[in-house]
Design a protein around this motif. Structure first.
Motif, mmCIF file in Angstrom:
data_model
loop_
_atom_site.group_PDB
_atom_site.id
_atom_site.type_symbol
_atom_site.label_atom_id
_atom_site.label_comp_id
_atom_site.label_asym_id
_atom_site.label_seq_id
_atom_site.Cartn_x
_atom_site.Cartn_y
_atom_site.Cartn_z
ATOM 1 N N MET A 96 -38.109 -18.308 -6.723
ATOM 2 C CA MET A 96 -36.754 -17.828 -6.453
ATOM 3 C C MET A 96 -36.091 -18.658 -5.357
ATOM 4 S SD MET A 96 -35.909 -15.186 -8.415
ATOM 5 C CE MET A 96 -34.880 -13.988 -7.591
ATOM 6 N N ILE A 97 -36.841 -18.988 -4.308
ATOM 7 C CA ILE A 97 -36.306 -19.798 -3.219
ATOM 8 C C ILE A 97 -35.897 -21.175 -3.728
ATOM 9 C CG2 ILE A 97 -36.911 -20.959 -1.051
ATOM 10 C CD1 ILE A 97 -38.704 -18.499 -0.439
ATOM 11 N N LEU A 98 -36.755 -21.786 -4.539
ATOM 12 C CA LEU A 98 -36.445 -23.105 -5.092
ATOM 13 C C LEU A 98 -35.261 -23.047 -6.052
ATOM 14 C CD1 LEU A 98 -40.060 -24.464 -5.725
ATOM 15 C CD2 LEU A 98 -38.431 -25.239 -3.991
ATOM 16 N N THR A 99 -35.162 -21.962 -6.806
ATOM 17 C CA THR A 99 -34.034 -21.796 -7.724
ATOM 18 C C THR A 99 -32.722 -21.733 -6.964
ATOM 19 O OG1 THR A 99 -35.390 -20.636 -9.374
ATOM 20 C CG2 THR A 99 -33.008 -20.298 -9.475
ATOM 21 N N ASP A 100 -32.694 -20.940 -5.896
ATOM 22 C CA ASP A 100 -31.479 -20.862 -5.082
ATOM 23 C C ASP A 100 -31.131 -22.209 -4.466
ATOM 24 O OD1 ASP A 100 -30.938 -18.270 -5.631
ATOM 25 O OD2 ASP A 100 -31.410 -17.474 -3.646
ATOM 26 N N ALA A 101 -32.163 -22.926 -3.990
ATOM 27 C CA ALA A 101 -31.921 -24.247 -3.384
ATOM 28 C C ALA A 101 -31.356 -25.216 -4.411
ATOM 29 C CB ALA A 101 -33.231 -24.782 -2.791
ATOM 30 N N TRP A 102 -31.865 -25.162 -5.623
ATOM 31 C CA TRP A 102 -31.388 -26.039 -6.693
ATOM 32 C C TRP A 102 -29.936 -25.710 -7.066
ATOM 33 C CZ3 TRP A 102 -31.717 -30.415 -8.999
ATOM 34 C CH2 TRP A 102 -31.261 -30.616 -10.296
ATOM 35 N N ILE A 103 -29.603 -24.426 -7.122
ATOM 36 C CA ILE A 103 -28.234 -24.014 -7.438
ATOM 37 C C ILE A 103 -27.275 -24.491 -6.354
ATOM 38 C CG2 ILE A 103 -26.709 -22.009 -7.684
ATOM 39 C CD1 ILE A 103 -29.063 -20.544 -9.018
ATOM 40 N N ARG A 104 -27.683 -24.360 -5.107
ATOM 41 C CA ARG A 104 -26.829 -24.836 -4.006
ATOM 42 C C ARG A 104 -26.659 -26.356 -4.064
ATOM 43 N NH1 ARG A 104 -30.070 -21.205 -1.064
ATOM 44 N NH2 ARG A 104 -31.263 -22.959 -0.195
ATOM 45 N N PHE A 105 -27.736 -27.072 -4.388
ATOM 46 C CA PHE A 105 -27.684 -28.536 -4.484
ATOM 47 C C PHE A 105 -26.719 -28.963 -5.584
ATOM 48 C CE2 PHE A 105 -29.202 -32.599 -6.173
ATOM 49 C CZ PHE A 105 -29.259 -33.360 -5.010
ATOM 50 N N LYS A 106 -26.771 -28.290 -6.731
ATOM 51 C CA LYS A 106 -25.873 -28.645 -7.834
ATOM 52 C C LYS A 106 -24.416 -28.367 -7.479
ATOM 53 C CE LYS A 106 -27.615 -26.451 -11.366
ATOM 54 N NZ LYS A 106 -27.728 -26.056 -12.800
ATOM 55 N N LYS A 107 -24.166 -27.289 -6.734
ATOM 56 C CA LYS A 107 -22.787 -26.984 -6.338
ATOM 57 C C LYS A 107 -22.236 -28.037 -5.385
ATOM 58 C CE LYS A 107 -22.845 -21.967 -6.961
ATOM 59 N NZ LYS A 107 -22.747 -20.636 -6.284
ATOM 60 N N ARG A 108 -23.122 -28.559 -4.511
ATOM 61 C CA ARG A 108 -22.670 -29.580 -3.567
ATOM 62 C C ARG A 108 -22.460 -30.925 -4.241
ATOM 63 N NH1 ARG A 108 -26.803 -27.385 -0.231
ATOM 64 N NH2 ARG A 108 -28.065 -29.250 -0.654
ATOM 65 N N HIS A 109 -23.106 -31.141 -5.387
ATOM 66 C CA HIS A 109 -23.024 -32.427 -6.075
ATOM 67 C C HIS A 109 -22.511 -32.213 -7.500
ATOM 68 C CE1 HIS A 109 -25.997 -32.948 -2.844
ATOM 69 N NE2 HIS A 109 -25.562 -34.195 -2.775
ATOM 70 N N LYS A 110 -21.348 -31.619 -7.601
ATOM 71 C CA LYS A 110 -20.761 -31.363 -8.904
ATOM 72 C C LYS A 110 -20.508 -32.672 -9.651
ATOM 73 C CE LYS A 110 -18.458 -27.028 -7.709
ATOM 74 N NZ LYS A 110 -17.155 -26.312 -7.625
ATOM 75 N N GLY A 111 -20.818 -32.671 -10.915
ATOM 76 C CA GLY A 111 -20.622 -33.859 -11.733
ATOM 77 C C GLY A 111 -21.823 -34.776 -11.783
ATOM 78 N N MET A 112 -22.770 -34.598 -10.856
ATOM 79 C CA MET A 112 -23.959 -35.447 -10.850
ATOM 80 C C MET A 112 -24.893 -35.104 -12.002
ATOM 81 S SD MET A 112 -26.832 -35.995 -7.848
ATOM 82 C CE MET A 112 -25.633 -36.682 -6.716
ATOM 83 N N PHE A 113 -24.940 -33.811 -12.356
ATOM 84 C CA PHE A 113 -25.859 -33.368 -13.400
ATOM 85 C C PHE A 113 -25.046 -32.832 -14.578
ATOM 86 C CE2 PHE A 113 -27.885 -32.776 -9.284
ATOM 87 C CZ PHE A 113 -29.055 -33.510 -9.446
ATOM 88 N N PRO A 114 -25.270 -33.347 -15.757
ATOM 89 C CA PRO A 114 -24.525 -32.888 -16.933
ATOM 90 C C PRO A 114 -24.913 -31.464 -17.312
ATOM 91 C CG PRO A 114 -26.273 -34.379 -17.584
ATOM 92 C CD PRO A 114 -26.235 -34.413 -16.085
ATOM 93 N N SER A 115 -23.979 -30.755 -17.871
ATOM 94 C CA SER A 115 -24.232 -29.402 -18.337
ATOM 95 C C SER A 115 -23.897 -29.335 -19.820
ATOM 96 C CB SER A 115 -23.386 -28.394 -17.551
ATOM 97 O OG SER A 115 -23.619 -27.083 -18.010
ATOM 98 N N ASN A 116 -24.920 -29.305 -20.649
ATOM 99 C CA ASN A 116 -24.730 -29.261 -22.095
ATOM 100 C C ASN A 116 -25.886 -28.516 -22.736
ATOM 101 O OD1 ASN A 116 -26.924 -31.183 -22.290
ATOM 102 N ND2 ASN A 116 -25.434 -32.778 -21.685
ATOM 103 N N LYS A 117 -25.901 -28.489 -24.055
ATOM 104 C CA LYS A 117 -26.940 -27.742 -24.767
ATOM 105 C C LYS A 117 -28.333 -28.313 -24.495
ATOM 106 C CE LYS A 117 -24.005 -26.138 -28.565
ATOM 107 N NZ LYS A 117 -23.788 -26.147 -30.041
ATOM 108 N N PHE A 118 -28.423 -29.623 -24.355
ATOM 109 C CA PHE A 118 -29.720 -30.246 -24.109
ATOM 110 C C PHE A 118 -30.268 -29.845 -22.741
ATOM 111 C CE2 PHE A 118 -32.220 -33.753 -22.290
ATOM 112 C CZ PHE A 118 -33.268 -33.780 -23.205
ATOM 113 N N THR A 119 -29.434 -29.945 -21.697
ATOM 114 C CA THR A 119 -29.904 -29.591 -20.359
ATOM 115 C C THR A 119 -30.223 -28.097 -20.270
ATOM 116 O OG1 THR A 119 -27.606 -29.348 -19.604
ATOM 117 C CG2 THR A 119 -28.681 -31.486 -19.236
ATOM 118 N N TYR A 120 -29.437 -27.288 -20.987
ATOM 119 C CA TYR A 120 -29.725 -25.850 -21.012
ATOM 120 C C TYR A 120 -31.073 -25.587 -21.680
ATOM 121 C CZ TYR A 120 -29.099 -20.839 -21.668
ATOM 122 O OH TYR A 120 -29.273 -19.472 -21.644
ATOM 123 N N ALA A 121 -31.332 -26.276 -22.803
ATOM 124 C CA ALA A 121 -32.604 -26.112 -23.504
ATOM 125 C C ALA A 121 -33.770 -26.559 -22.624
ATOM 126 C CB ALA A 121 -32.589 -26.908 -24.810
#
Length: 394
Positions: A342-367
């Motif tokens: 859970m701690i790592l999940t929250d850290a990852w979510i915060r990291f993605k919010k700070r670096h918007k656009g760095m990681f693609p969001s599509n069906k493949f990444t969701y899978a």
């Protein structure tokens, strides 16, 4: 045979609900009869323990609400804490007894954990001021509602009473009956077909394969990997199947008991998983332990950072959950594992919010997120199973 007897027993209640009447006395009688059937024979001592437990917890809940009603100092924290401690004391005794004696506690009975969660939730909501009157009959009906008494789902008092006090329209009740029948049939498929396949037929085979191919402490064999997936499937289908039985029977009784599982295999992170797995338990721990700890910590400024507060809350929450399952290393390790996840999940979510656009969001990444989460959870269930203890230390 159980469901045949149950179907006959519920028939007058069903006819009454179809005609706009809830036969309260008959529903109480059915619950009493089936509680007797659950705790008869060699479980008679558990039935006696259940009666004693019920008297104790009902009196405790009444006394605390009476204090809240009559006392000038309604928000006394010491008395609230004392009430909660007294409420969980029987469960603590039952859980701690194996550490000191090979014999089970005389206070123990099937379902003591889930009844305790109901009582603690009631006391906390009394403290919050949302429960202001004590109705002994409704409270007893809530605690000892027989479809959910042994393994949940864990209902909330106000939600239960809202259903108990009302009679659904004929159209609504016919819809409930359809859902109830569907849940019971799906429960049969889960528990007695898939649960039997994974638990009785496949699990011993992969366990044997893992045992004969084991090597060093860190050795990983295909048997062990197979055990991880097979046990995870067995755990889900067995428990989800039982939950579907409880929910289905509740629907026939005109009570919309909340669902316990919502497609946990498609969770895209561990936080999403706990919003889908054993939901009534995870939401109970979230609302009555995690959120209250976070509120207390922030109010008294125990930590400088909200992130630290949340992380400590996760550790506290899942350690308690681990100890609740049992006082063995693998249950505690299971709790710590999920706290870290859970701690790592929250850290990852915060990291993605700070670096918007760095990681693609599509069906493949969701899978990929679903695949990674599924395997993470399955590994945690391998820890939970205790098989590693057998494999490495016995």
């Amino acid at each position: 045979m159980y469901f045949a007897i149950l179907g006959v027993a519920l028939l007058p209640l069903i006819i009454g609900l179809l005609n706009g009447k809830r036969l309260y006395w008959y529903g109480t009688l059915v619950s009493f009869i089936f509680l007797v059937l659950i705790f008869d024979g060699n479980k008679i001592h558990q039935g006696i323990a259940l009666i004693g437990y019920g008297i104790y917890e009902v009196l405790l809940s009444w006394l605390y609400l009476r204090y809240r009603t009559n006392s000038k100092n309604k928000n006394s924290t010491p008395l609230f804490v004392l009430a909660v401690v007294l409420a969980i004391a029987p469960l603590v005794v039952v859980k701690m007894t194996p550490l000191f004696s090979p014999n089970p506690s005389l206070l123990g009975f099937l379902g003591i954990s889930y009844l305790t969660f109901k009582v603690v939730g009631y006391i906390m909501e009394t403290r919050d001021g949302v429960i202001k009157t004590f109705d002994a009959v409704k409270y007893i009906q809530f605690l000892f509602f027989f479809p959910t008494i042994s393994s949940g789902p864990i209902d909330r008092y106000r939600r239960f009473v809202k259903d108990y006090d009302s009679v659904p329209s004929r159209e609504k009740y016919l819809e409930l009956m359809g859902k109830g029948f569907h849940n019971i049939m799906l429960g049969f498929f889960y528990k007695f077909l898939l649960g039997y396949l994974f638990g009785t037929l496949l699990l011993p085979q992969v366990a044997h394969l893992a045992m004969i191919s084991r090597g060093g402490f860190l050795d990983i064999s295909w048997g062990l990997v197979g055990y991880m997936y097979v046990y995870s499937c067995y755990l889900f289908f067995d428990f989800a199947g039982y939950s579907l039985f409880a929910i289905g029977v509740s629907y026939f009784m005109g009570i919309e008991t909340p669902i316990n599982f919502n497609k946990p295999a498609i969770a895209h992170n561990v936080k999403d998983f706990w919003n889908r797995w054993h939901m009534t338990l995870s939401f109970w721990f979230r609302d009555y332990i995690y959120m209250r700890f976070v509120f207390f910590a922030m109010k008294h400024k125990l930590f400088k950072s909200r992130i630290t507060t949340a992380n400590v809350g996760y550790i506290l929450l899942f350690l308690i959950m681990g100890f609740w399952h049992g006082e063995t290393w693998y249950y505690i390790a299971y709790g710590i594992f999920h706290a870290c996840a859970m701690i790592l999940t929250d850290a990852w979510i915060r990291f993605k919010k700070r670096h918007k656009g760095m990681f693609p969001s599509n069906k493949f990444t969701y899978a990929m997120a679903v695949f990674f989460t599924f395997n993470t959870v399955c590994f945690s269930f391998l820890i939970f199973s205790g098989f590693l203890d057998t494999l490495w230390f016995h």
